[in-house]
Design a protein around this motif. Structure first.
Motif, PDB file in Angstrom:
ATOM      1  N   SER A 144       0.814  -1.221   0.000  1.00  0.00           N
ATOM      2  CA  SER A 144       0.000   0.000   0.000  1.00  0.00           C
ATOM      3  C   SER A 144       0.844   1.267   0.000  1.00  0.00           C
ATOM      4  O   SER A 144       0.304   2.376  -0.082  1.00  0.00           O
ATOM      5  CB  SER A 144      -0.938   0.013   1.219  1.00  0.00           C
ATOM      6  OG  SER A 144      -0.210   0.137   2.423  1.00  0.00           O
ATOM      7  N   TYR A 174     -14.600  -2.490  -5.036  1.00  0.00           N
ATOM      8  CA  TYR A 174     -13.913  -1.437  -4.281  1.00  0.00           C
ATOM      9  C   TYR A 174     -12.990  -0.633  -5.192  1.00  0.00           C
ATOM     10  O   TYR A 174     -12.916   0.598  -5.093  1.00  0.00           O
ATOM     11  CB  TYR A 174     -13.126  -2.073  -3.136  1.00  0.00           C
ATOM     12  CG  TYR A 174     -12.648  -1.094  -2.089  1.00  0.00           C
ATOM     13  CD1 TYR A 174     -13.554  -0.423  -1.267  1.00  0.00           C
ATOM     14  CD2 TYR A 174     -11.290  -0.848  -1.917  1.00  0.00           C
ATOM     15  CE1 TYR A 174     -13.114   0.464  -0.302  1.00  0.00           C
ATOM     16  CE2 TYR A 174     -10.842   0.035  -0.949  1.00  0.00           C
ATOM     17  CZ  TYR A 174     -11.755   0.688  -0.148  1.00  0.00           C
ATOM     18  OH  TYR A 174     -11.313   1.570   0.815  1.00  0.00           O
ATOM     19  N   GLN A 220     -15.112   1.730  -7.324  1.00  0.00           N
ATOM     20  CA  GLN A 220     -15.635   2.852  -6.541  1.00  0.00           C
ATOM     21  C   GLN A 220     -14.536   3.835  -6.156  1.00  0.00           C
ATOM     22  O   GLN A 220     -14.698   5.052  -6.289  1.00  0.00           O
ATOM     23  CB  GLN A 220     -16.345   2.324  -5.301  1.00  0.00           C
ATOM     24  CG  GLN A 220     -17.630   1.559  -5.614  1.00  0.00           C
ATOM     25  CD  GLN A 220     -18.282   0.976  -4.371  1.00  0.00           C
ATOM     26  OE1 GLN A 220     -17.678   0.910  -3.304  1.00  0.00           O
ATOM     27  NE2 GLN A 220     -19.524   0.534  -4.517  1.00  0.00           N
ATOM     28  N   ARG A 221     -13.409   3.309  -5.677  1.00  0.00           N
ATOM     29  CA  ARG A 221     -12.320   4.190  -5.236  1.00  0.00           C
ATOM     30  C   ARG A 221     -11.675   4.916  -6.425  1.00  0.00           C
ATOM     31  O   ARG A 221     -11.231   6.054  -6.287  1.00  0.00           O
ATOM     32  CB  ARG A 221     -11.267   3.387  -4.478  1.00  0.00           C
ATOM     33  CG  ARG A 221     -11.759   2.751  -3.192  1.00  0.00           C
ATOM     34  CD  ARG A 221     -12.348   3.769  -2.233  1.00  0.00           C
ATOM     35  NE  ARG A 221     -11.353   4.729  -1.778  1.00  0.00           N
ATOM     36  CZ  ARG A 221     -11.637   5.836  -1.103  1.00  0.00           C
ATOM     37  NH1 ARG A 221     -12.907   6.147  -0.844  1.00  0.00           N
ATOM     38  NH2 ARG A 221     -10.681   6.648  -0.701  1.00  0.00           N
ATOM     39  N   THR A 222     -11.619   4.249  -7.584  1.00  0.00           N
ATOM     40  CA  THR A 222     -11.057   4.902  -8.765  1.00  0.00           C
ATOM     41  C   THR A 222     -11.900   6.117  -9.148  1.00  0.00           C
ATOM     42  O   THR A 222     -11.359   7.192  -9.468  1.00  0.00           O
ATOM     43  CB  THR A 222     -10.987   3.922  -9.952  1.00  0.00           C
ATOM     44  OG1 THR A 222     -10.145   2.820  -9.610  1.00  0.00           O
ATOM     45  CG2 THR A 222     -10.433   4.607 -11.188  1.00  0.00           C
ATOM     46  N   VAL A 240     -13.805   7.894  -7.132  1.00  0.00           N
ATOM     47  CA  VAL A 240     -13.613   8.921  -6.093  1.00  0.00           C
ATOM     48  C   VAL A 240     -12.299   9.661  -6.308  1.00  0.00           C
ATOM     49  O   VAL A 240     -12.245  10.901  -6.281  1.00  0.00           O
ATOM     50  CB  VAL A 240     -13.648   8.273  -4.695  1.00  0.00           C
ATOM     51  CG1 VAL A 240     -13.196   9.284  -3.624  1.00  0.00           C
ATOM     52  CG2 VAL A 240     -15.049   7.766  -4.378  1.00  0.00           C
ATOM     53  N   HIS A 241     -11.221   8.901  -6.512  1.00  0.00           N
ATOM     54  CA  HIS A 241      -9.895   9.531  -6.658  1.00  0.00           C
ATOM     55  C   HIS A 241      -9.800  10.324  -7.959  1.00  0.00           C
ATOM     56  O   HIS A 241      -9.138  11.367  -8.001  1.00  0.00           O
ATOM     57  CB  HIS A 241      -8.801   8.471  -6.597  1.00  0.00           C
ATOM     58  CG  HIS A 241      -8.618   7.878  -5.234  1.00  0.00           C
ATOM     59  ND1 HIS A 241      -8.366   8.645  -4.117  1.00  0.00           N
ATOM     60  CD2 HIS A 241      -8.670   6.585  -4.803  1.00  0.00           C
ATOM     61  CE1 HIS A 241      -8.256   7.854  -3.050  1.00  0.00           C
ATOM     62  NE2 HIS A 241      -8.443   6.613  -3.440  1.00  0.00           N
ATOM     63  N   ASP A 275     -11.414  13.596  -7.285  1.00  0.00           N
ATOM     64  CA  ASP A 275     -10.547  14.423  -6.440  1.00  0.00           C
ATOM     65  C   ASP A 275      -9.406  15.035  -7.250  1.00  0.00           C
ATOM     66  O   ASP A 275      -9.067  16.218  -7.075  1.00  0.00           O
ATOM     67  CB  ASP A 275      -9.967  13.575  -5.298  1.00  0.00           C
ATOM     68  CG  ASP A 275     -11.013  13.193  -4.270  1.00  0.00           C
ATOM     69  OD1 ASP A 275     -12.088  13.846  -4.251  1.00  0.00           O
ATOM     70  OD2 ASP A 275     -10.774  12.251  -3.496  1.00  0.00           O
ATOM     71  N   SER A 328      -6.340   3.616  -6.008  1.00  0.00           N
ATOM     72  CA  SER A 328      -7.402   2.675  -5.631  1.00  0.00           C
ATOM     73  C   SER A 328      -6.814   1.304  -5.303  1.00  0.00           C
ATOM     74  O   SER A 328      -7.303   0.612  -4.408  1.00  0.00           O
ATOM     75  CB  SER A 328      -8.444   2.559  -6.749  1.00  0.00           C
ATOM     76  OG  SER A 328      -7.958   1.821  -7.846  1.00  0.00           O
ATOM     77  N   ASP A 338      -5.465   1.556  -1.840  1.00  0.00           N
ATOM     78  CA  ASP A 338      -6.590   1.496  -0.899  1.00  0.00           C
ATOM     79  C   ASP A 338      -7.051   0.062  -0.678  1.00  0.00           C
ATOM     80  O   ASP A 338      -7.397  -0.343   0.435  1.00  0.00           O
ATOM     81  CB  ASP A 338      -7.769   2.329  -1.413  1.00  0.00           C
ATOM     82  CG  ASP A 338      -7.531   3.821  -1.312  1.00  0.00           C
ATOM     83  OD1 ASP A 338      -6.583   4.223  -0.613  1.00  0.00           O
ATOM     84  OD2 ASP A 338      -8.292   4.581  -1.933  1.00  0.00           O
ATOM     85  N   THR A 339      -7.065  -0.721  -1.767  1.00  0.00           N
ATOM     86  CA  THR A 339      -7.555  -2.093  -1.678  1.00  0.00           C
ATOM     87  C   THR A 339      -6.604  -2.972  -0.882  1.00  0.00           C
ATOM     88  O   THR A 339      -7.043  -3.861  -0.147  1.00  0.00           O
ATOM     89  CB  THR A 339      -7.774  -2.669  -3.093  1.00  0.00           C
ATOM     90  OG1 THR A 339      -8.558  -1.752  -3.858  1.00  0.00           O
ATOM     91  CG2 THR A 339      -8.507  -3.995  -3.023  1.00  0.00           C
TER      92      THR A 339
END
Length: 524
Positions: free
Chosen positions: A353, A420, A423-425, A427-428, A431, A484, A487-488
């Motif tokens: 990570s 996940y 979704q996180r991709t 969001v990022h 941003d 992402s 994050d995973t």
């Protein structure tokens, strides 16, 4: 009765090879989906059925292996499963359209799923009671090495040969395993006089199991690709699973001749161990999915190089499994190894990570070495302790149940990882894009640099500006995807942190020698 000497190690090689072969096929095709899709003229979404069909067949057949061994006889069932797996592998290799490939892939999963639990039982029979921990370690080695070797072998085949060789390679190994099994694996005493007319077939239980677990596996495998509940098939099969699985549990606890005697889950070690095995399955399959994606899509490695980086981690597992097994046999606490294994996997997730697009081969290698050591330390203790307090007649169900839970953990891991990441991709990416302002000097300088670079390669000014915006968009997308992935890895580590205390709820108990000896006759 335990085998000895040369015969024992032939049996060990045969059963571990069969288990590894089955597990390799859960991951070997992952790196070849693009080539397979192009060759067969289908989309990536369609070709993913090759993975889904195998997983569904696996998870349906694994919990039924105890009953099927009782009905057909362990040796007969084992050889039949190897034959089915081998023949289906050949027909997968010569398939020239998608749905023929999917159909034989499903049959391959039916044959392969039986190899896990049956191999584990034969392995246990080959060792005396005081060496069962060694058997657990050797078999655990196969559980970890199979999914690890899969992408390595698949990457080499895809880069050098036709995708069909991912299936043809099973044929000679399957034929050899069948011959060795016929020659060296002994029948159990109760196999010589099986009276099938006295064995009740739990038809309702089999139907509910196949429908419920099969539907759940489909939802987990296909959910992200099909937009979850926006897809009618996912929605309907979720309803089917929600209805069928509780009915299956109720029926199996009610009937006198269950296909899978779930009463054994009342055993504390098996209940707690199953949760931990689920998490191990999640961690094992998630890490094998995530690392190749990171290495290839972010760092830019080829499939072969990605696979080669996995080799040292697999090698450390190979070296450590026998050492862990002998230590357990000599009285070292399984809990100690369990804690060390859990901490190692948490450390692996932490290391991964904190990487970025500039990560080097050594960064991945060290992290994967930690992972390999952790998997070696936790698999054998969990396998051994989960079934150590079961009665002999409960062992077939206990072994089948833990194998099913591990497969479901892997399916859950793949499903939650894909969801996940998506979704996180998003969001990022939002941003990152929000930090790009019109007229911002840094943004303007970057666009100008990209445009000048494209113009220097002969592109006209207008196209260079358009290309610069596309390049910047690609950079943002890649950066969002990379974050992402990080994050995973953190999420996977969190699952291990949260479940670590459960290790202290398992009883540190060696399998009773008398029960273990009797298990050799009754378990399979």
């Amino acid at each position: 009765m335990a085998t000895t000497g040369f015969r024992r190690w032939i049996v060990v090689i045969t059963t571990v090879s069969a288990a590894i072969l089955e597990l390799i096929d859960t991951s070997i095709v992952n790196v070849g989906l693009t080539q397979m899709a192009g060759n067969l003229g289908v989309t990536i979404e369609d070709i993913s059925w090759v993975v889904t069909a195998y997983a569904i067949a696996n998870v349906i057949i694994i919990p039924m292996t105890g009953f099927l061994q009782q009905y057909f006889g362990r040796k007969t069932y084992y050889i039949g499963s190897i034959i089915l797996f081998t023949i289906a592998s050949y027909f997968c290799g010569i398939a020239d359209d998608l749905w023929t490939l999917v159909a034989f892939r499903f049959l391959q999963g039916i044959g392969g799923g039986a190899l896990l639990s049956t191999s584990q039982g034969i392995m246990y029979d080959s060792f005396p009671p005081n060496q069962r921990a060694i058997a657990s370690a050797v078999f655990g080695m196969g559980i970890v090495l199979g999914p690890t070797i899969g992408p390595t072998l698949g990457g080499y085949i895809i880069d050098n040969y036709h995708w069909s060789w991912m299936f043809f390679i099973n044929v000679p190994i399957g034929i050899l395993a069948m011959f060795l099994c016929m020659t060296f694996v002994e029948k159990q005493p109760n196999e010589f006089n099986i009276d099938r007319s006295r064995i009740k077939i739990d038809q309702i239980g089999i139907l509910l199991l196949a429908v419920g677990i099969g539907s759940l596996q489909y939802v987990l495998e296909r959910g992200e690709a099909d937009d979850w509940f926006d897809d009618r098939a996912i929605l309907y099969l979720t309803v089917v699973a929600v209805i069928s699985i509780p009915l299956f549990l109720w029926w199996e606890l009610k009937t006198d001749s269950p296909v899978m005697d779930l009463r054994v889950v009342k055993n504390q070690n098996l209940a707690v161990g199953s949760i931990l095995v689920f998490i191990i399955g999640y961690g094992l399959f998630t890490s094998i999915l995530l690392f190749p994606l990171f290495a290839q899509r972010i760092v830019g490695y080829t499939a072969t190089k990605t696979g080669n980086i996995l080799i040292p981690g697999g090698a450390i597992s190979l070296l450590m499994f026998p050492l862990v097994g002998r230590s357990l046999a000599n009285g070292v606490s399984p809990r100690l190894f369990g804690v060390l294994g859990y901490l190692s996997f948490i450390l692996f997730c932490y290391m991964m990570s904190n990487l970025n697009a500039d990560a080097g081969e050594s960064d991945f290698t060290w992290a994967l070495l930690v992972r390999g050591a952790g998997m070696a330390m936790i698999n054998a203790p969990l396998i051994n302790q989960s079934i150590s307090t079961l009665k002999p007649q409960e062992l077939p169900t206990g072994i089948a149940f833990t194998n099913m839970v591990r497969q479901l953990g892997g399916a859950f891991g793949v499903a939650i990882t894909n969801t996940y990441i998506a979704q996180r991709t998003a969001v990022h990416r939002n941003d990152l894009v929000s930090n790009l302002q019109a007229g911002d000097p840094l943004t303007t300088d970057r666009l100008n640099a990209l445009a000048q670079g494209l113009a220097a390669r002969g592109m006209n000014a207008m196209d260079a500006v358009t290309g610069a915006y596309k390049s910047l968009d690609g950079i943002i997308s890649k950066q969002a995807l990379m974050i992402s992935y990080l994050d995973t890895f953190r999420l996977a580590g969190l699952f291990f942190v949260v479940t670590l205390p459960l290790l202290f709820f398992m009883k540190n108990k060696k399998m009773d020698p008398a029960a273990a000896k009797a298990a050799a006759d009754a378990a399979h």
